[in-house]
Design an enzyme around this catalytic site. Structure first.
Site, mmCIF file in Angstrom:
data_model
loop_
_atom_site.group_PDB
_atom_site.id
_atom_site.type_symbol
_atom_site.label_atom_id
_atom_site.label_comp_id
_atom_site.label_asym_id
_atom_site.label_seq_id
_atom_site.Cartn_x
_atom_site.Cartn_y
_atom_site.Cartn_z
ATOM 1 N N CYS A 142 0.846 -1.200 0.000
ATOM 2 C CA CYS A 142 0.000 0.000 0.000
ATOM 3 C C CYS A 142 0.881 1.250 0.000
ATOM 4 O O CYS A 142 1.633 1.459 -0.937
ATOM 5 C CB CYS A 142 -0.994 -0.021 1.155
ATOM 6 S SG CYS A 142 -2.406 1.099 0.862
ATOM 7 N N HIS A 235 -4.678 -4.820 -0.091
ATOM 8 C CA HIS A 235 -4.411 -5.432 1.213
ATOM 9 C C HIS A 235 -4.807 -6.901 1.303
ATOM 10 O O HIS A 235 -5.758 -7.259 1.998
ATOM 11 C CB HIS A 235 -5.126 -4.638 2.301
ATOM 12 C CG HIS A 235 -4.547 -3.292 2.539
ATOM 13 N ND1 HIS A 235 -3.362 -3.089 3.221
ATOM 14 C CD2 HIS A 235 -4.991 -2.059 2.175
ATOM 15 C CE1 HIS A 235 -3.108 -1.791 3.279
ATOM 16 N NE2 HIS A 235 -4.068 -1.140 2.648
ATOM 17 N N GLU A 237 -3.322 -8.923 3.072
ATOM 18 C CA GLU A 237 -3.032 -9.342 4.445
ATOM 19 C C GLU A 237 -4.179 -9.072 5.412
ATOM 20 O O GLU A 237 -4.158 -9.553 6.556
ATOM 21 C CB GLU A 237 -1.755 -8.660 4.955
ATOM 22 C CG GLU A 237 -1.920 -7.234 5.469
ATOM 23 C CD GLU A 237 -1.994 -6.191 4.358
ATOM 24 O OE1 GLU A 237 -2.078 -4.998 4.692
ATOM 25 O OE2 GLU A 237 -1.955 -6.570 3.158
#
EC number: 2.3.1.31
Length: 305
Positions: A142, A235, A237
């Site tokens: 990001c 994202h 994660e």
């Protein structure tokens, strides 16, 4: 093979409970094997949540991982206890003479700032230059990915009129890439950002290759072989409820925020969100770790030479 974590780090109990293979440094030292040394430069306010998210993905691979937590040297975090930072983190200036097989540079909620206005920008530039001599492969996530692609290629981030927020469909545009081994042609990824990178500007930068992209959210994953780096602007994660936490926080604070797109069943925030990206998250980070394993020197001192 497991990930090596201190027994007192919160992620140790979290991942053990989830069935991830975890071992203490003391046990790892008794194994006759060279673990991969992966650093996490954690720029996020919620340090423990971010540690858990990345340790979960890195720890799911079949290789032994020595997971090192790194912080900016002078920057003082306001959202994580000083005792936690002192116990588990090392400042960059302390580790900069060491070698790492991999490094993850996380995002940070400072998209509204020009890069030069970030208080730790000078040291972060030092980190990014250091990766070229001391790290086999770097993964910018990001804002961290935006910072890296700007630093190495001067590709700018651009402010969005409305926050890109939700789970957006993405395309696998480089199916032969080893980083996308096992990927579907079409899948969703959580997105939460006020800025974007533009495909035409990435295409104009020599040496960059887009691997994942979205018609709605733009370029997502970019490979930079010349700098042994990957940049991801979204994202994988994220936990199942991370977007929910962000949405609930903004609603509680009276901030204007749209319901995250394609996240809740029927776009109804009263219903539990569904995680539709977990398997691809494990694929991506597992493939990254495998590529490091295939390419990194057995002697860590040869990294970057």
């Amino acid at each position: 093979m497991p990930i090596t974590l201190p027994a007192t780090l919160p992620a140790f109990d979290v991942l053990t409970h989830e069935g991830v293979m975890v071992m203490t440094p003391e046990r790892a030292a008794r194994q006759d094997i060279r673990p991969l040394r992966i650093g996490l430069l954690n720029l996020m306010p919620k340090k423990i949540q971010t540690e858990n998210q990345f340790a979960r993905l890195i720890g799911a691979t079949p290789l032994q991982i020595d997971f090192q937590l790194i912080r900016m040297t002078e920057h003082q975090t306001k959202n994580t206890a000083a005792e936690h930072m002192e116990a588990f983190y090392r400042p960059f200036q302390e580790v900069k003479h060491e070698k790492f097989d991999g490094l993850i540079i996380t995002g940070a909620p400072i998209e509204h700032l020009d890069f030069a206005d970030v208080t730790y920008w000078d040291e972060l530039c030092e980190v990014m230059d250091w990766t070229q001599t001391n790290v086999q492969s770097t993964f910018g996530v990001c804002w961290g990915g935006m910072a890296m692609i700007y630093h190495f290629h001067r590709v700018q981030k651009h402010r969005l009129q409305a926050k890109a927020f939700g789970c957006f469909r993405h395309r696998n545009v480089a199916p032969t890439s080893p980083y996308l081994r096992g990927f579907s042609d079409d899948f969703v990824i959580p997105v939460s950002r006020w800025t974007e990178m533009r495909q035409a500007e990435i295409d104009a930068a020599p040496g960059l290759r887009t691997l994942l992209a979205s018609d709605e959210a733009g370029p997502c994953l970019v490979e930079d072989p010349g700098h042994r780096a990957l940049y991801i602007f979204n994202h994988f994660e994220y936990d199942s409820d991370t977007l929910k936490q962000e949405y609930d926080r903004d609603v509680a604070n009276g901030k204007p925020i749209n319901v995250p797109a394609n996240y809740y069943p029927d776009d109804d925030p009263s219903k539990p969100p569904l995680n539709r990206w977990r398997s691809h998250a494990h694929l991506l980070y597992g493939n990254w770790i495998n590529e490091i394993y295939q390419s990194t020197p057995y002697d860590p001192q040869q990294i970057g030479r």
